[in-house]
Design an enzyme around this catalytic site. Structure first.
Site, PDB file in Angstrom:
ATOM      1  CG  ASP A   1      35.695  45.385  47.095  1.00 10.79           C
ATOM      2  OD1 ASP A   1      35.594  46.623  47.280  1.00 10.79           O
ATOM      3  OD2 ASP A   1      34.961  44.754  46.309  1.00 10.79           O
TER       4      ASP A   1
ATOM      5  CE  LYS B   1      46.992  35.957  43.692  1.00 11.00           C
ATOM      6  NZ  LYS B   1      46.673  34.525  43.613  1.00 11.00           N
TER       7      LYS B   1
END
Ligand code: 6AU
Length: 260
Positions: free
Chosen positions: A97, A94
Protein backbone atom coordinates in the site's frame (compact mmCIF):
# COMPACT_ATOMS: atom_id res chain seq x y z
CA UNK A 1 30.00 -11.80 -17.21
CA UNK A 2 29.00 -13.99 -14.29
CA UNK A 3 31.09 -13.59 -11.15
CA UNK A 4 32.72 -16.60 -9.53
CA UNK A 5 30.31 -18.08 -6.95
CA UNK A 6 31.24 -17.22 -3.36
CA UNK A 7 30.91 -19.42 -0.30
CA UNK A 8 28.54 -18.29 2.47
CA UNK A 9 31.62 -17.42 4.53
CA UNK A 10 33.01 -15.21 1.77
CA UNK A 11 29.63 -13.57 1.28
CA UNK A 12 29.40 -12.85 5.02
CA UNK A 13 32.71 -11.01 4.88
CA UNK A 14 32.07 -9.09 1.65
CA UNK A 15 28.43 -8.07 2.03
CA UNK A 16 27.86 -4.63 3.50
CA UNK A 17 24.41 -4.95 5.09
CA UNK A 18 24.73 -6.30 8.68
CA UNK A 19 21.51 -8.32 8.43
CA UNK A 20 22.68 -9.98 5.21
CA UNK A 21 26.03 -10.71 6.87
CA UNK A 22 24.24 -12.27 9.82
CA UNK A 23 22.16 -14.46 7.52
CA UNK A 24 25.18 -15.77 5.60
CA UNK A 25 26.96 -16.44 8.88
CA UNK A 26 24.02 -18.53 10.04
CA UNK A 27 23.88 -20.36 6.69
CA UNK A 28 27.60 -21.11 6.95
CA UNK A 29 27.45 -22.24 10.57
CA UNK A 30 24.32 -24.40 10.24
CA UNK A 31 25.04 -25.58 6.69
CA UNK A 32 21.51 -24.63 5.80
CA UNK A 33 19.84 -22.52 3.13
CA UNK A 34 16.43 -23.69 4.27
CA UNK A 35 13.66 -21.30 5.32
CA UNK A 36 10.65 -22.98 6.90
CA UNK A 37 7.29 -21.48 5.99
CA UNK A 38 5.47 -22.36 9.19
CA UNK A 39 1.95 -21.84 7.86
CA UNK A 40 0.06 -23.22 10.87
CA UNK A 41 -2.83 -21.57 12.69
CA UNK A 42 -2.17 -22.48 16.31
CA UNK A 43 0.56 -20.69 18.21
CA UNK A 44 1.60 -23.65 20.38
CA UNK A 45 1.79 -25.86 17.32
CA UNK A 46 3.98 -23.28 15.57
CA UNK A 47 6.32 -22.90 18.56
CA UNK A 48 6.64 -26.67 19.06
CA UNK A 49 7.36 -27.19 15.37
CA UNK A 50 9.94 -24.40 15.29
CA UNK A 51 11.63 -25.72 18.44
CA UNK A 52 12.00 -29.17 16.84
CA UNK A 53 13.03 -28.00 13.37
CA UNK A 54 15.02 -24.92 14.44
CA UNK A 55 18.48 -26.56 14.32
CA UNK A 56 18.04 -27.11 10.57
CA UNK A 57 16.77 -23.68 9.55
CA UNK A 58 18.37 -20.37 8.64
CA UNK A 59 15.01 -18.57 8.60
CA UNK A 60 11.54 -19.14 10.04
CA UNK A 61 8.84 -17.50 7.94
CA UNK A 62 5.48 -16.68 9.48
CA UNK A 63 2.04 -15.58 8.30
CA UNK A 64 1.06 -14.02 11.60
CA UNK A 65 -2.43 -13.09 10.39
CA UNK A 66 -3.47 -16.74 9.98
CA UNK A 67 -2.85 -17.53 13.67
CA UNK A 68 -6.15 -18.02 15.47
CA UNK A 69 -4.92 -17.55 19.06
CA UNK A 70 -2.36 -14.78 18.47
CA UNK A 71 -1.00 -12.98 21.53
CA UNK A 72 2.10 -10.82 22.07
CA UNK A 73 3.50 -13.71 24.12
CA UNK A 74 3.67 -15.73 20.89
CA UNK A 75 6.16 -13.33 19.33
CA UNK A 76 8.20 -13.17 22.54
CA UNK A 77 8.43 -16.97 22.55
CA UNK A 78 9.30 -17.04 18.85
CA UNK A 79 12.14 -14.56 19.47
CA UNK A 80 13.38 -16.78 22.32
CA UNK A 81 13.47 -19.71 19.89
CA UNK A 82 15.32 -17.58 17.32
CA UNK A 83 17.99 -16.89 19.95
CA UNK A 84 18.08 -20.55 21.06
CA UNK A 85 18.42 -22.01 17.55
CA UNK A 86 20.07 -19.08 15.75
CA UNK A 87 17.69 -18.28 12.89
CA UNK A 88 16.14 -15.08 11.51
CA UNK A 89 12.42 -14.37 11.60
CA UNK A 90 10.70 -13.37 8.37
CA UNK A 91 7.08 -12.20 8.53
CA UNK A 92 5.55 -12.80 5.10
CA UNK A 93 3.20 -9.78 5.27
CA UNK A 94 3.62 -8.73 1.63
CA UNK A 95 2.99 -5.04 2.27
CA UNK A 96 1.46 -3.41 -0.79
CA UNK A 97 0.00 0.00 0.00
CA UNK A 98 1.05 3.64 0.15
CA UNK A 99 3.94 4.57 2.44
CA UNK A 100 2.03 5.92 5.44
CA UNK A 101 -0.36 2.97 5.50
CA UNK A 102 2.36 0.31 5.37
CA UNK A 103 4.29 2.19 8.05
CA UNK A 104 1.32 1.83 10.45
CA UNK A 105 0.71 -1.77 9.37
CA UNK A 106 4.37 -2.59 10.06
CA UNK A 107 4.72 -1.01 13.48
CA UNK A 108 1.15 -0.87 14.76
CA UNK A 109 -2.06 -2.86 15.10
CA UNK A 110 -2.20 -6.07 17.11
CA UNK A 111 0.89 -7.62 15.57
CA UNK A 112 3.53 -4.85 15.89
CA UNK A 113 5.56 -6.68 13.25
CA UNK A 114 8.54 -4.30 13.37
CA UNK A 115 9.13 -5.19 17.02
CA UNK A 116 9.87 -8.88 16.37
CA UNK A 117 10.45 -9.66 12.67
CA UNK A 118 13.98 -9.32 11.25
CA UNK A 119 12.72 -9.47 7.69
CA UNK A 120 9.47 -8.54 5.95
CA UNK A 121 8.49 -8.47 2.30
CA UNK A 122 6.67 -5.97 0.12
CA UNK A 123 5.11 -5.82 -3.32
CA UNK A 124 6.78 -3.14 -5.44
CA UNK A 125 3.42 -2.30 -7.08
CA UNK A 126 2.81 0.99 -5.15
CA UNK A 127 6.23 2.44 -6.15
CA UNK A 128 9.08 3.07 -3.76
CA UNK A 129 6.87 4.86 -1.20
CA UNK A 130 6.17 1.39 0.17
CA UNK A 131 9.86 0.99 0.99
CA UNK A 132 10.22 4.54 2.33
CA UNK A 133 7.25 3.99 4.67
CA UNK A 134 8.60 0.71 6.02
CA UNK A 135 12.08 2.16 6.34
CA UNK A 136 10.80 5.00 8.52
CA UNK A 137 9.33 2.52 10.96
CA UNK A 138 12.60 0.55 11.01
CA UNK A 139 15.01 3.46 11.46
CA UNK A 140 17.97 2.63 13.66
CA UNK A 141 17.23 -1.09 13.78
CA UNK A 142 18.83 -4.04 12.03
CA UNK A 143 15.87 -4.91 9.76
CA UNK A 144 15.45 -5.68 6.10
CA UNK A 145 12.84 -6.04 3.40
CA UNK A 146 12.55 -8.37 0.42
CA UNK A 147 10.77 -7.21 -2.71
CA UNK A 148 8.37 -9.68 -4.31
CA UNK A 149 9.83 -9.45 -7.80
CA UNK A 150 8.39 -12.70 -9.18
CA UNK A 151 5.84 -15.16 -7.82
CA UNK A 152 5.57 -18.93 -7.89
CA UNK A 153 1.87 -18.96 -8.73
CA UNK A 154 0.38 -19.65 -12.16
CA UNK A 155 -0.49 -16.52 -14.16
CA UNK A 156 1.54 -14.15 -11.97
CA UNK A 157 1.72 -10.62 -13.37
CA UNK A 158 5.08 -10.03 -11.67
CA UNK A 159 7.34 -10.47 -14.71
CA UNK A 160 9.29 -8.57 -17.41
CA UNK A 161 9.20 -4.80 -16.85
CA UNK A 162 7.59 -5.20 -13.42
CA UNK A 163 10.47 -7.40 -12.27
CA UNK A 164 13.00 -4.96 -13.79
CA UNK A 165 11.30 -2.14 -11.86
CA UNK A 166 11.64 -4.16 -8.65
CA UNK A 167 15.39 -4.59 -9.26
CA UNK A 168 15.81 -0.84 -9.80
CA UNK A 169 13.85 -0.11 -6.63
CA UNK A 170 16.06 -2.50 -4.67
CA UNK A 171 19.23 -0.88 -5.99
CA UNK A 172 17.89 2.55 -5.03
CA UNK A 173 17.22 1.38 -1.44
CA UNK A 174 20.18 -0.86 -0.69
CA UNK A 175 20.20 0.15 2.98
CA UNK A 176 16.84 -1.54 3.61
CA UNK A 177 16.07 -3.87 0.69
CA UNK A 178 18.11 -7.00 1.31
CA UNK A 179 16.87 -9.09 -1.58
CA UNK A 180 14.01 -10.59 -3.48
CA UNK A 181 11.29 -13.17 -3.43
CA UNK A 182 11.82 -14.54 -6.90
CA UNK A 183 11.86 -17.55 -9.18
CA UNK A 184 15.20 -16.84 -10.88
CA UNK A 185 18.45 -14.99 -10.17
CA UNK A 186 17.91 -11.27 -10.78
CA UNK A 187 21.21 -9.63 -9.83
CA UNK A 188 24.71 -11.04 -9.66
CA UNK A 189 25.28 -9.39 -6.26
CA UNK A 190 25.22 -11.27 -2.98
CA UNK A 191 24.09 -8.14 -1.12
CA UNK A 192 20.67 -9.08 -2.50
CA UNK A 193 19.57 -12.44 -1.13
CA UNK A 194 17.41 -14.36 -3.59
CA UNK A 195 14.76 -16.40 -1.80
CA UNK A 196 12.64 -18.84 -3.79
CA UNK A 197 9.29 -20.26 -2.60
CA UNK A 198 7.29 -23.00 -4.33
CA UNK A 199 9.87 -25.69 -3.50
CA UNK A 200 9.18 -29.39 -3.01
CA UNK A 201 11.22 -32.56 -3.45
CA UNK A 202 8.74 -33.68 -6.10
CA UNK A 203 7.58 -31.20 -8.73
CA UNK A 204 3.91 -30.40 -9.30
CA UNK A 205 1.47 -27.93 -7.81
CA UNK A 206 -1.62 -27.50 -5.68
CA UNK A 207 -5.25 -26.90 -6.63
CA UNK A 208 -4.91 -23.11 -6.15
CA UNK A 209 -2.13 -22.25 -8.57
CA UNK A 210 1.02 -22.94 -6.57
CA UNK A 211 3.81 -24.39 -8.77
CA UNK A 212 6.66 -26.43 -7.28
CA UNK A 213 10.24 -26.96 -8.30
CA UNK A 214 12.89 -29.06 -6.58
CA UNK A 215 15.66 -27.62 -4.36
CA UNK A 216 18.20 -28.53 -7.09
CA UNK A 217 16.24 -26.66 -9.75
CA UNK A 218 15.72 -23.62 -7.47
CA UNK A 219 19.41 -23.37 -6.50
CA UNK A 220 21.35 -24.76 -9.44
CA UNK A 221 19.21 -23.75 -12.41
CA UNK A 222 17.51 -20.66 -11.02
CA UNK A 223 20.23 -19.32 -8.73
CA UNK A 224 18.36 -19.14 -5.40
CA UNK A 225 20.33 -18.43 -2.21
CA UNK A 226 17.55 -19.56 0.13
CA UNK A 227 14.76 -22.05 -0.49
CA UNK A 228 11.42 -21.49 1.23
CA UNK A 229 9.54 -24.71 2.04
CA UNK A 230 6.17 -25.06 3.74
CA UNK A 231 3.95 -28.03 3.00
CA UNK A 232 6.86 -30.07 1.62
CA UNK A 233 7.97 -30.33 5.27
CA UNK A 234 4.84 -29.76 7.33
CA UNK A 235 2.47 -32.04 5.41
CA UNK A 236 4.56 -35.13 6.12
CA UNK A 237 4.45 -37.72 8.91
CA UNK A 238 7.90 -36.74 10.13
CA UNK A 239 8.62 -33.01 9.66
CA UNK A 240 12.04 -33.26 11.37
CA UNK A 241 13.22 -35.90 8.91
CA UNK A 242 11.71 -33.91 6.03
CA UNK A 243 13.48 -30.72 7.17
CA UNK A 244 16.79 -32.61 7.29
CA UNK A 245 16.14 -33.94 3.79
CA UNK A 246 15.45 -30.44 2.42
CA UNK A 247 18.41 -28.97 4.30
CA UNK A 248 20.75 -31.59 2.87
CA UNK A 249 19.34 -31.30 -0.66
CA UNK A 250 19.64 -27.51 -0.50
CA UNK A 251 23.18 -27.58 0.87
CA UNK A 252 24.32 -30.17 -1.66
CA UNK A 253 22.97 -28.01 -4.49
CA UNK A 254 24.81 -24.98 -3.01
CA UNK A 255 28.09 -26.96 -2.89
CA UNK A 256 27.48 -28.04 -6.46
CA UNK A 257 26.86 -24.41 -7.48
CA UNK A 258 30.32 -23.44 -6.18
CA UNK A 259 31.90 -25.66 -8.84
CA UNK A 260 30.43 -23.57 -11.68
O1 6AU B 1 5.68 -24.56 0.34
P1 6AU B 1 4.27 -24.07 0.38
O2 6AU B 1 3.61 -24.01 -0.96
O3 6AU B 1 3.42 -24.78 1.39
O4 6AU B 1 4.32 -22.56 0.96
C1 6AU B 1 4.94 -21.52 0.27
C2 6AU B 1 4.94 -20.27 1.09
C3 6AU B 1 3.56 -19.69 1.41
C4 6AU B 1 3.39 -18.55 0.43
O5 6AU B 1 2.63 -17.50 0.98
C5 6AU B 1 4.83 -18.10 0.15
O6 6AU B 1 5.65 -19.24 0.40
N1 6AU B 1 5.10 -17.61 -1.22
C6 6AU B 1 5.69 -16.34 -1.44
C7 6AU B 1 6.41 -15.57 -0.43
C8 6AU B 1 7.25 -16.20 0.52
O7 6AU B 1 6.43 -14.35 -0.47
C9 6AU B 1 5.75 -15.82 -2.73
C10 6AU B 1 5.40 -16.63 -3.83
O8 6AU B 1 5.57 -16.26 -4.97
N2 6AU B 1 4.94 -17.89 -3.57
C11 6AU B 1 4.78 -18.39 -2.31
O9 6AU B 1 4.37 -19.55 -2.18
O10 6AU B 1 3.58 -19.21 2.74
Amino acid sequence: QKKKPQTYKERASTCTNPLVQQLYKIMNLKKSNLALSVDLQNSQQILQTVDKLGPHLCIVKTHVDIIEDFSPQFTTSLRDLAAKHNFLIFEDRKFGDIGKTVKSQYEGGIYKISSWADIVNAHPVPGDGVIKGLKEAATGTNKGCLLVAEMSSAGSLAKSDYTKGAIKMAEDHKDFVIGFICQSRLIDDYNFVHMTPGVKLSEGGDSLGQQYKTPEEAILKRGADVIIVGSGILATDDPVQAAIQYKEAGYKAYEESLKN
